[in-house]
Structure formats: structure tokens, C-alpha cells
Design an enzyme around this catalytic site. Structure first.
Site, mmCIF file in Angstrom:
data_model
loop_
_atom_site.group_PDB
_atom_site.id
_atom_site.type_symbol
_atom_site.label_atom_id
_atom_site.label_comp_id
_atom_site.label_asym_id
_atom_site.label_seq_id
_atom_site.Cartn_x
_atom_site.Cartn_y
_atom_site.Cartn_z
ATOM 1 N N LYS A 22 103.111 42.482 2.697
ATOM 2 C CA LYS A 22 102.547 43.176 1.527
ATOM 3 C C LYS A 22 101.429 42.335 0.911
ATOM 4 C CE LYS A 22 104.569 42.744 -2.644
ATOM 5 N NZ LYS A 22 103.687 42.372 -3.756
ATOM 6 N N ASN A 23 101.691 41.043 0.739
ATOM 7 C CA ASN A 23 100.726 40.202 0.026
ATOM 8 C C ASN A 23 99.467 39.903 0.833
ATOM 9 O OD1 ASN A 23 102.367 40.190 -2.161
ATOM 10 N ND2 ASN A 23 103.021 38.052 -1.982
ATOM 11 N N ARG A 101 99.576 43.535 -10.385
ATOM 12 C CA ARG A 101 98.624 42.477 -10.647
ATOM 13 C C ARG A 101 97.555 42.363 -9.548
ATOM 14 N NH1 ARG A 101 98.109 37.577 -13.354
ATOM 15 N NH2 ARG A 101 97.427 35.908 -11.991
ATOM 16 N N ARG A 130 101.181 34.978 -16.652
ATOM 17 C CA ARG A 130 100.294 35.245 -15.516
ATOM 18 C C ARG A 130 98.870 35.658 -15.904
ATOM 19 N NH1 ARG A 130 103.491 38.489 -10.917
ATOM 20 N NH2 ARG A 130 102.259 37.213 -9.530
ATOM 21 N N LEU A 134 91.479 31.869 -14.153
ATOM 22 C CA LEU A 134 90.817 31.189 -13.026
ATOM 23 C C LEU A 134 89.889 32.143 -12.279
ATOM 24 C CD1 LEU A 134 93.684 29.010 -11.486
ATOM 25 C CD2 LEU A 134 92.111 28.470 -13.336
ATOM 26 N N ASP A 315 108.464 33.017 -4.032
ATOM 27 C CA ASP A 315 108.922 34.378 -3.738
ATOM 28 C C ASP A 315 110.243 34.403 -2.964
ATOM 29 O OD1 ASP A 315 106.794 35.427 -5.056
ATOM 30 O OD2 ASP A 315 105.690 36.073 -3.281
ATOM 31 N N ILE A 337 106.207 27.285 -10.103
ATOM 32 C CA ILE A 337 105.021 28.156 -10.052
ATOM 33 C C ILE A 337 104.977 29.118 -11.240
ATOM 34 C CG2 ILE A 337 103.692 29.796 -8.632
ATOM 35 C CD1 ILE A 337 103.996 27.122 -7.226
ATOM 36 N N ARG A 407 108.624 48.462 -4.237
ATOM 37 C CA ARG A 407 107.273 47.915 -4.280
ATOM 38 C C ARG A 407 107.044 46.958 -3.118
ATOM 39 N NH1 ARG A 407 106.318 44.574 -9.146
ATOM 40 N NH2 ARG A 407 104.529 44.150 -7.851
HETATM 41 C C1 UD1 Z 1 100.600 35.736 -5.425
HETATM 42 C C2 UD1 Z 1 101.623 36.661 -4.792
HETATM 43 C C3 UD1 Z 1 102.982 36.495 -5.468
HETATM 44 C C4 UD1 Z 1 103.391 35.024 -5.449
HETATM 45 C C5 UD1 Z 1 102.294 34.131 -5.998
HETATM 46 C C6 UD1 Z 1 102.595 32.641 -5.848
HETATM 47 C C7 UD1 Z 1 100.251 38.521 -4.092
HETATM 48 C C8 UD1 Z 1 99.902 39.954 -4.249
HETATM 49 N N1 UD1 Z 1 101.162 38.027 -4.925
HETATM 50 O O1 UD1 Z 1 100.493 36.139 -6.781
HETATM 51 O O2 UD1 Z 1 103.931 37.281 -4.775
HETATM 52 O O3 UD1 Z 1 104.558 34.852 -6.247
HETATM 53 O O4 UD1 Z 1 101.046 34.387 -5.320
HETATM 54 O O5 UD1 Z 1 102.780 32.330 -4.515
HETATM 55 O O6 UD1 Z 1 99.776 37.845 -3.202
HETATM 56 N N2 UD1 Z 1 97.548 31.544 -12.890
HETATM 57 C C9 UD1 Z 1 96.824 31.255 -14.016
HETATM 58 N N3 UD1 Z 1 95.537 31.745 -14.107
HETATM 59 C C10 UD1 Z 1 94.973 32.490 -13.124
HETATM 60 C C11 UD1 Z 1 95.723 32.775 -11.968
HETATM 61 C C12 UD1 Z 1 97.017 32.282 -11.876
HETATM 62 O O7 UD1 Z 1 97.308 30.582 -14.939
HETATM 63 O O8 UD1 Z 1 93.816 32.907 -13.270
HETATM 64 C C13 UD1 Z 1 98.929 31.021 -12.752
HETATM 65 C C14 UD1 Z 1 99.986 32.110 -12.664
HETATM 66 O O9 UD1 Z 1 100.389 32.545 -13.950
HETATM 67 C C15 UD1 Z 1 101.077 31.387 -11.917
HETATM 68 C C16 UD1 Z 1 100.314 30.462 -10.971
HETATM 69 O O10 UD1 Z 1 99.018 30.349 -11.521
HETATM 70 O O11 UD1 Z 1 101.848 30.608 -12.806
HETATM 71 C C17 UD1 Z 1 100.194 30.950 -9.531
HETATM 72 O O12 UD1 Z 1 99.702 32.274 -9.542
HETATM 73 P P1 UD1 Z 1 98.883 32.900 -8.331
HETATM 74 O O13 UD1 Z 1 98.975 31.991 -7.154
HETATM 75 O O14 UD1 Z 1 97.552 33.315 -8.817
HETATM 76 O O15 UD1 Z 1 99.769 34.185 -8.042
HETATM 77 P P2 UD1 Z 1 99.267 35.628 -7.667
HETATM 78 O O16 UD1 Z 1 98.050 35.572 -6.829
HETATM 79 O O17 UD1 Z 1 99.270 36.482 -8.874
#
Ligand code: UD1
Length: 428
Positions: A22-23, A101, A130, A134, A315, A337, A407
Site C-alpha cells: 500500500k505504502n 495523509r 503528524r 518538512l 508499522d 517515530i 484501508r
Molecule cells: C509513512 C507511512 C506510514 C509509516 C511512516 C513511518 C505511507 C503512506 N505511510 O508515513 O505507514 O508509519 O511512514 O515509517 O507511506 N513529520 C514531521 N513533519 C513532516 C513530516 C513528518 O514532523 O513534515 C514526523 C511525523 O509526525 C512522524 C515522523 O516525522 O513523527 C515520521 O513521519 P513520516 O516518515 O513522514 O511518515 P509518513 O510519510 O506520513
């Protein structure tokens, strides 16, 4: 709302096919926005997150057609053809984006191709705040002007995006994917440092390469992307889902039995295999995938901390906790995380688990057996952890609010019942 009813205690035996990730499928679908030629994706899992994103992309002008079942002998997945010949809207509305998201990923490709975008701030699983700071800082560094208004991000880059040197303060899968896509059509070279190296990021990168992008360093923490004037169509097969793989590994470890997971790869869960082997679970690569077994001997407690890839994935944290709830001895599971990702704990306690939380660390004291109970799914991975707990528990469990499950896990009841689980969906 549908519920899932499970009568626990059956061992799992047989074989099932692991779906496409999915991801990986979600960002790959978004990549179709980068070209006016068709992008064909095989092995796309049939999930509500995928249909949600298809709806968002449809609203932007992407024509999506299904070309039959996936490459996996017609058993799982679909082939989708996505054609963004013209972008008819650059706006992704709140009603659609709030549910997932990953839909925020459209912002990078839209600015890169159309020089403007209006995208709602995202929703998704309730596992912490979340933010998307970034993503936005990176796009600003590449020349976008960003304004936040009434829950929307409005971005403009009248002269197009340009390359930039971006150092992420911590690893973000989504921000890396968003900026890698945007940089592929920007003027000049972009360097992403401390980038995510998750297999799904690499899968997206490989598809972009097939579309004519110039990217170096895939699979490492530094990506160098040289922008090109245009990208073309391609055909790409989504990689196997490592989270689904790990989930079934833990389900079999919890119930006992022997199952072959077809079409997956051991390198995708390289942080999970030694941990579970040390705990007493049998896992061997086969020429068709991976065999997991636990016959007789019980497994012991473990210590683990979630980390960015190649570390133990967040995950799979909830699933591991459900497994360790009935281990011999004590486990310590630390989540680094997400700040609010222990929502499955109160539900596991209802089933008789002995778990205490101190800040980011859960201490799990293994009990002999969990007992079935009515429980509630709170997010995608938490809901599947309750399924694992229920499969190994004594008596009946009803998992409520299973829409989270739909989902992210393709045909889960079907797959589990083919392995001998007593599981059924109650509609309504
Ligand atoms: C993706 C995965 C999700 C997984 C996560 C971490 C998809 C669709 N989803 O989510 O299943 O749990 O990676 O492996 O691929 N953060 C910030 N600012 C930002 C972006 C992220 O503070 O702009 C924080 C988030 O709140 C979180 C951490 O960084 O605490 C990691 O998030 P991120 O790796 O971005 O996760 P996703 O891409 O949303």
C-alpha cells in the site's frame, strides 16, 4: 459499521499470497501526475486507501482504468493505468484529503508540473500530530511560495521549481517522496540529505527512473536528483508489502503452525527476522517467498526500538506487542517515530494482557493466554494487532470499527480463513 468476529485458538497452516505494498502503491499513483503519458502499475492492492486516492487523482484530471488483475496469477492486486493527459484542477479538497495523509503527496508533483497547487492539510490515522512542515520547507527551498489559509496549503511557483540542497532534521518517508517527485521536474540539481531509504521510497525512485528521471543514491540516505524537462509513461510493478508480510509472520508466530508467504522477500523484513528467530520462531526464505513456522516450543520476550529503515518498522510495533503479550518473559518495546502510537494497549489489556507504559516504552509481561473480548480498532496497524491477539486468544473476540483494517490489509478475513482461522465479517 462492519465488525470482525474471531474465535481464537486455531493454528494457521497453508500458504497465502502477499499483496503489493500500500505504502508504495500510493506514491506511485501520485507519480502519474508528473507526465502527460500513461503510467501503468501492476500489483496494486485492492484497498480503500487506494480508491480514496484514485478519487482525489480523478478530481485533478487523471483518467484511471483498471486493466484486470495483478501479475500474481490473478490472486491479488490489480493493474491500474493512470493517465494525467491534462491537469484540469490543481486543488485537492478537504473532504477527500482529510481521510488519508498520503494524499498530501500530490502537492509536490502539482507544483512541479502546473506551478501551483491548493491542497488541504491532511488527516489519516490518529497517531500523533503528524505535521507536514518538512514537505513545505523543502518546497519553499525549491522556490515555491507557500501560504496557509483556512486549513489549506496554497503554493505557487510562477517561474517553476529549482533545485536545492535540503537537509532533513529527521527522516520522513512522505517528505522524501514528495520532494523526490517535485525535484524530478525542477530546474537543476536537488540533494536530499538524511532522506528516507525505506523500500517504498526506492520503489518510487525506480519507477521515476523508468519514467526518465535522473536520480542517484536510491536506497541510501542521500539522494541526488537532476531535474529533467519532461517525464514519460512507464510500466511498473509495486513491490510486495513488507508490513503485511511482517503481520502474517507475527500471526503465525502467535497461533503456531506453518505458513508459506508467497511473492514476498526476506530482505524486506531483515530487522524482524533475527529478532523473531532469537525469540524462537522459525523463518526461512523459500524460492516462492518466506516460510514461517512455530511448532511446539513457545517464544520468549524481546527488546526492540522502532526506527527508520532498516530498523524495526513502527508499522509493525502494534502487531509485535500483540505477539509478545503471550511470550515467555518480559518484552520492552520502545516507539520513537510517532508520539501516540500505543492506542492498542488499552484494548490488549481488555483481553488480559499485562502491559505498562512509561513515556515511549511499553513493558509487556507475557501471560499464558489472552481471552476474547469486544475491542475497538483505533488505527490501521492497531486494528490488525487486535486480530493477531484474537487469533491466539481463548474464546470469541469482536473487533469493532474495522474500516481502518480495510484501508490497509487486502482480503484479510479471506486470507486468514484459508489458513484455518475461525474469522468472519459481520456487516452493518
Ligand atoms: C509513512 C507511512 C506510514 C509509516 C511512516 C513511518 C505511507 C503512506 N505511510 O508515513 O505507514 O508509519 O511512514 O515509517 O507511506 N513529520 C514531521 N513533519 C513532516 C513530516 C513528518 O514532523 O513534515 C514526523 C511525523 O509526525 C512522524 C515522523 O516525522 O513523527 C515520521 O513521519 P513520516 O516518515 O513522514 O511518515 P509518513 O510519510 O506520513
Amino acid at each position: 459499521m462492519d465488525r470482525i468476529q474471531i474465535r481464537g485458538g486455531n493454528r494457521l497452516n497453508g500458504e497465502i499470497r502477499i499483496s503489493g505494498a500500500k505504502n508504495a502503491a500510493l506514491p506511485l499513483m501520485v507519480a502519474s501526475l508528473l507526465t502527460d503519458e500513461p503510467l501503468t502499475l501492476a500489483s496494486v492492492p485492492h484497498l480503500t486507501d487506494i480508491s480514496q486516492l484514485a478519487e482525489i487523482l480523478g478530481g485533478l484530471g487523471v483518467e484511471i482504468t483498471m486493466e484486470g488483475n495483478g501479475h500474481n496469477e490473478g490472486e491479488v492486486g490489480r493493474v491500474l493505468k493512470l493517465h494525467a493527459k491534462t491537469i484540469k484542477s490543481t486543488e485537492a479538497p478537504y473532504e477527500l484529503v482529510r481521510k488519508m495523509r498520503a494524499s498530501f503527496l500530490v502537492i509536490g508533483p502539482l507544483i512541479a508540473r502546473c506551478h501551483q497547487a491548493k491542497v488541504s492539510l491532511p488527516g489519516g490515522c490518529a497517531i500523533g500530530t503528524r505535521p507536514v512542515d518538512l514537505h513545505l520547507k523543502g518546497l519553499e527551498a525549491m522556490g515555491a511560495e507557500i501560504e496557509l489559509s483556512e486549513g489549506y496549503v496554497i503554493a505557487r511557483a510562477p517561474k517553476g521549481l529549482h533545485g536545492a540542497h535540503i537537509l532533513f532534521p529527521f527522516v520522513s518517508v512522505g517528505a522524501t517522496e514528495n520532494l523526490m517527485m517535485a525535484a524530478s521536474l525542477a530546474k537543476g540539481t536537488t540533494v536530499l540529505e538524511n532522506a528516507a531509504s525505506e523500500p517504498e521510497v526506492t520503489d518510487l525512485g525506480n519507477c521515476l527512473l523508468a519514467m526518465g528521471a535522473r536520480i542517484e543514491g536510491l536506497g541510501t540516505r542521500t539522494l541526488r536528483i537532476e531535474g529533467v524537462d519532461r517525464l514519460h509513461g512507464a510500466r511498473h510493478t509495486v513491490l510486495p508489502d513488507r508490513i503485511e508480510t511482517g503481520t502474517y509472520v507475527m500471526a503465525v508466530a502467535a497461533t503456531g503452525g506453518e505458513v508459506e508467504l508467497l511473492g514476498t522477500r526476506s530482505d524486506l523484513i531483515s530487522s524482524v527476522i533475527p529478532l523473531l528467530k532469537d525469540a524462537g520462531v522459525g523463518i526461512q526464505p523459500t524460492n516462492r517467498g518466506l516460510r514461517v513456522s512455530r511448532n511446539g516450543a513457545h517464544y520468549s520476550g524481546i527488546e526492540v526500538t522502532t526506527e527508520a529503515y532498516p530498523g524495526f518498522p513502527t508499522d509493525l510495533q502494534a502487531q509485535l506487542m500483540a505477539l509478545m503479550a503471550t511470550a515467555n518473559g518480559v518484552s520492552r518495546i520502545t516507539e520513537t517515530i510517532f508520539e501516540n502510537r500505543f492506542m492498542h494497549v488499552p484494548e490488549l489489556l481488555r483481553m488480559g494482557a499485562d502491559i505498562t507504559i512509561d513515556h515511549q516504552t511499553a513493558t509487556v509481561r507475557g501471560v499464558g493466554r489472552l481471552r476474547g473480548a469486544p475491542v475497538m480498532a483505533t488505527d490501521l496497524r492497531a486494528s490488525v494487532s487486535l486480530i493477531i491477539a484474537a487469533l491466539a486468544a481463548e474464546g470469541e473476540t469482536v473487533v469493532n470499527r474495522v474500516y481502518h483494517l480495510d484501508r490497509g490489509f487486502e482480503r484479510i478475513e479471506e486470507k486468514l480463513s484459508s489458513l484455518g482461522a475461525d474469522i468472519r465479517r459481520i456487516k452493518g
